[in-house]
Design a protein around this motif. Structure first.
Motif, PDB file in Angstrom:
ATOM      1  N   ALA A 198       0.844  -1.192   0.000  1.00 18.88           N
ATOM      2  CA  ALA A 198       0.000   0.000   0.000  1.00 18.88           C
ATOM      3  C   ALA A 198       0.876   1.237   0.000  1.00 18.88           C
ATOM      4  O   ALA A 198       2.092   1.152   0.158  1.00 18.88           O
ATOM      5  N   ASP A 199       0.244   2.378  -0.187  1.00 19.43           N
ATOM      6  CA  ASP A 199       0.980   3.627  -0.039  1.00 19.43           C
ATOM      7  C   ASP A 199       0.193   4.575   0.850  1.00 19.43           C
ATOM      8  O   ASP A 199      -1.007   4.415   1.039  1.00 19.43           O
ATOM      9  N   VAL A 200       0.923   5.512   1.421  1.00 21.07           N
ATOM     10  CA  VAL A 200       0.334   6.491   2.325  1.00 21.07           C
ATOM     11  C   VAL A 200       0.809   7.868   1.872  1.00 21.07           C
ATOM     12  O   VAL A 200       1.997   8.063   1.622  1.00 21.07           O
ATOM     13  N   ASP A 201      -0.109   8.798   1.778  1.00 21.43           N
ATOM     14  CA  ASP A 201       0.251  10.178   1.441  1.00 21.43           C
ATOM     15  C   ASP A 201       0.663  10.880   2.728  1.00 21.43           C
ATOM     16  O   ASP A 201      -0.172  11.241   3.555  1.00 21.43           O
ATOM     17  N   CYS A 202       1.959  11.050   2.888  1.00 21.19           N
ATOM     18  CA  CYS A 202       2.501  11.628   4.123  1.00 21.19           C
ATOM     19  C   CYS A 202       2.304  13.134   4.213  1.00 21.19           C
ATOM     20  O   CYS A 202       2.639  13.744   5.229  1.00 21.19           O
ATOM     21  N   THR A 203       1.776  13.732   3.166  1.00 23.20           N
ATOM     22  CA  THR A 203       1.566  15.180   3.194  1.00 23.20           C
ATOM     23  C   THR A 203       0.127  15.530   3.549  1.00 23.20           C
ATOM     24  O   THR A 203      -0.190  16.696   3.711  1.00 23.20           O
ATOM     25  N   ALA A 204      -0.729  14.532   3.655  1.00 20.21           N
ATOM     26  CA  ALA A 204      -2.149  14.802   3.915  1.00 20.21           C
ATOM     27  C   ALA A 204      -2.612  14.001   5.130  1.00 20.21           C
ATOM     28  O   ALA A 204      -1.967  14.025   6.168  1.00 20.21           O
ATOM     29  N   GLU A 205      -3.709  13.268   4.962  1.00 19.74           N
ATOM     30  CA  GLU A 205      -4.289  12.527   6.083  1.00 19.74           C
ATOM     31  C   GLU A 205      -3.338  11.491   6.665  1.00 19.74           C
ATOM     32  O   GLU A 205      -3.465  11.102   7.819  1.00 19.74           O
ATOM     33  N   GLY A 206      -2.390  11.032   5.875  1.00 21.91           N
ATOM     34  CA  GLY A 206      -1.463  10.005   6.341  1.00 21.91           C
ATOM     35  C   GLY A 206      -0.296  10.523   7.155  1.00 21.91           C
ATOM     36  O   GLY A 206       0.530   9.747   7.633  1.00 21.91           O
ATOM     37  N   LYS A 207      -0.198  11.831   7.338  1.00 19.21           N
ATOM     38  CA  LYS A 207       0.948  12.409   8.052  1.00 19.21           C
ATOM     39  C   LYS A 207       1.171  11.794   9.433  1.00 19.21           C
ATOM     40  O   LYS A 207       2.311  11.465   9.773  1.00 19.21           O
ATOM     41  N   PRO A 208       0.140  11.590  10.254  1.00 21.83           N
ATOM     42  CA  PRO A 208       0.387  10.972  11.565  1.00 21.83           C
ATOM     43  C   PRO A 208       0.980   9.561  11.455  1.00 21.83           C
ATOM     44  O   PRO A 208       1.842   9.186  12.245  1.00 21.83           O
ATOM     45  N   ILE A 209       0.537   8.812  10.473  1.00 23.87           N
ATOM     46  CA  ILE A 209       1.082   7.462  10.267  1.00 23.87           C
ATOM     47  C   ILE A 209       2.567   7.570   9.926  1.00 23.87           C
ATOM     48  O   ILE A 209       3.402   6.840  10.470  1.00 23.87           O
ATOM     49  N   CYS A 210       2.892   8.480   9.037  1.00 23.19           N
ATOM     50  CA  CYS A 210       4.283   8.652   8.608  1.00 23.19           C
ATOM     51  C   CYS A 210       5.162   9.151   9.750  1.00 23.19           C
ATOM     52  O   CYS A 210       6.295   8.692   9.913  1.00 23.19           O
ATOM     53  N   ASP A 211       4.645  10.080  10.530  1.00 23.46           N
ATOM     54  CA  ASP A 211       5.403  10.582  11.673  1.00 23.46           C
ATOM     55  C   ASP A 211       5.693   9.447  12.652  1.00 23.46           C
ATOM     56  O   ASP A 211       6.813   9.309  13.147  1.00 23.46           O
ATOM     57  N   ASN A 212       4.692   8.635  12.912  1.00 24.31           N
ATOM     58  CA  ASN A 212       4.841   7.516  13.840  1.00 24.31           C
ATOM     59  C   ASN A 212       5.833   6.476  13.320  1.00 24.31           C
ATOM     60  O   ASN A 212       6.544   5.847  14.092  1.00 24.31           O
ATOM     61  N   ALA A 213       5.891   6.315  11.997  1.00 31.41           N
ATOM     62  CA  ALA A 213       6.782   5.319  11.390  1.00 31.41           C
ATOM     63  C   ALA A 213       8.185   5.870  11.145  1.00 31.41           C
ATOM     64  O   ALA A 213       9.055   5.155  10.670  1.00 31.41           O
ATOM     65  N   GLY A 214       8.399   7.141  11.448  1.00 28.61           N
ATOM     66  CA  GLY A 214       9.729   7.719  11.285  1.00 28.61           C
ATOM     67  C   GLY A 214      10.086   8.069   9.854  1.00 28.61           C
ATOM     68  O   GLY A 214      11.259   8.103   9.499  1.00 28.61           O
ATOM     69  N   VAL A 215       9.093   8.350   9.033  1.00 24.66           N
ATOM     70  CA  VAL A 215       9.360   8.729   7.644  1.00 24.66           C
ATOM     71  C   VAL A 215       9.916  10.149   7.637  1.00 24.66           C
ATOM     72  O   VAL A 215       9.306  11.066   8.167  1.00 24.66           O
ATOM     73  N   LYS A 216      11.101  10.300   7.025  1.00 24.85           N
ATOM     74  CA  LYS A 216      11.753  11.607   6.997  1.00 24.85           C
ATOM     75  C   LYS A 216      11.897  12.156   5.580  1.00 24.85           C
ATOM     76  O   LYS A 216      12.127  13.326   5.381  1.00 24.85           O
ATOM     77  N   GLY A 217      11.806  11.305   4.578  1.00 31.08           N
ATOM     78  CA  GLY A 217      11.952  11.740   3.192  1.00 31.08           C
ATOM     79  C   GLY A 217      11.044  10.923   2.298  1.00 31.08           C
ATOM     80  O   GLY A 217      10.458   9.933   2.729  1.00 31.08           O
TER      81      GLY A 217
ATOM     82  N   SER B  97       3.405  -1.989  13.822  1.00 28.55           N
ATOM     83  CA  SER B  97       3.833  -1.259  15.015  1.00 28.55           C
ATOM     84  C   SER B  97       5.352  -1.159  15.114  1.00 28.55           C
ATOM     85  O   SER B  97       5.876  -0.522  16.024  1.00 28.55           O
ATOM     86  N   ASP B  98       6.062  -1.777  14.171  1.00 31.82           N
ATOM     87  CA  ASP B  98       7.527  -1.743  14.188  1.00 31.82           C
ATOM     88  C   ASP B  98       8.051  -1.855  12.757  1.00 31.82           C
ATOM     89  O   ASP B  98       8.777  -2.784  12.408  1.00 31.82           O
ATOM     90  N   LEU B  99       7.691  -0.896  11.926  1.00 30.58           N
ATOM     91  CA  LEU B  99       8.080  -0.942  10.515  1.00 30.58           C
ATOM     92  C   LEU B  99       9.585  -0.761  10.346  1.00 30.58           C
ATOM     93  O   LEU B  99      10.211   0.011  11.064  1.00 30.58           O
ATOM     94  N   GLN B 100      10.129  -1.475   9.369  1.00 28.48           N
ATOM     95  CA  GLN B 100      11.556  -1.427   9.066  1.00 28.48           C
ATOM     96  C   GLN B 100      11.767  -0.731   7.722  1.00 28.48           C
ATOM     97  O   GLN B 100      10.895  -0.745   6.862  1.00 28.48           O
TER      98      GLN B 100
END
Length: 169
Positions: free
Chosen positions: A21-40, A50-53
């Motif tokens: 799947a994909d998540v739009d980290c700039t919109a509604e998915g931002k909290p998911i991305c923040d929690n997963a440590g997405v930086k770029g 709960s422990d994505l690599q």
């Protein structure tokens, strides 16, 4: 990469054990991305939600498909204890026996260790960067000194002498 990723999502859309799947980290998915440590972007993650690599492999369709087929399958976890060896089962059971407060405190303690490691890394990289900058300045100054001392002129004279010697022959 996006077309290959979309093709991969389509190929595995009906899978019962593999989610692509994909998540739009700039919109509604931002909290998911923040929690997963997405930086770029794009960032590819896999594993237990709960422990994505971080995915480090190729980003073409064939590499991604191979990874999904070979690596994305149910693994030992609290939801899949039957896939765990005895040691991992015991570890999970020990954690499950902890109170919510104790488990949260342990998670916080370990998370702080990760944060400290990241901060130490950043600090040391900054020191290295400063050392690198100083070394570059020193090198540039030494080069300027050598050039100011006449190296270029010496080379010109040497070349002229060599040319004159050839002309005499």
């Amino acid at each position: 990469m996006k077309p290959d990723w979309d093709k991969l999502m389509e190929a595995f859309k009906d899978s019962e054990t593999q989610l692509v799947a994909d998540v739009d980290c700039t919109a509604e998915g931002k909290p998911i991305c923040d929690n997963a440590g997405v930086k770029g972007f794009p960032t590819l993650k896999y594993g237990d939600p709960s422990d994505l690599q971080d995915y480090q492999g190729g980003r073409d369709y064939d590499s991604l498909e191979k990874f999904v087929k070979e690596s994305l399958k149910p693994v030992c976890s609290p939801a899949n204890l039957d896939l765990c060896d005895d040691e991992k089962k015991a570890e999970i059971e020990k954690l499950q026996a902890m109170s919510d407060e104790d488990l949260a405190a342990s998670i916080e303690t370990e998370s702080k260790k990760l944060e400290a490691a990241e901060e130490e890394f950043k600090s040391e990289v900054q020191k290295l960067q400063e050392t690198y900058q100083k070394l570059m300045e020193d090198k540039d100054n030494k080069i300027a000194e050598v050039k100011a001392a006449g190296l270029g002129l010496m080379k010109s004279v040497q070349a002229a002498k060599g040319k004159a010697a050839k002309d005499e022959l």
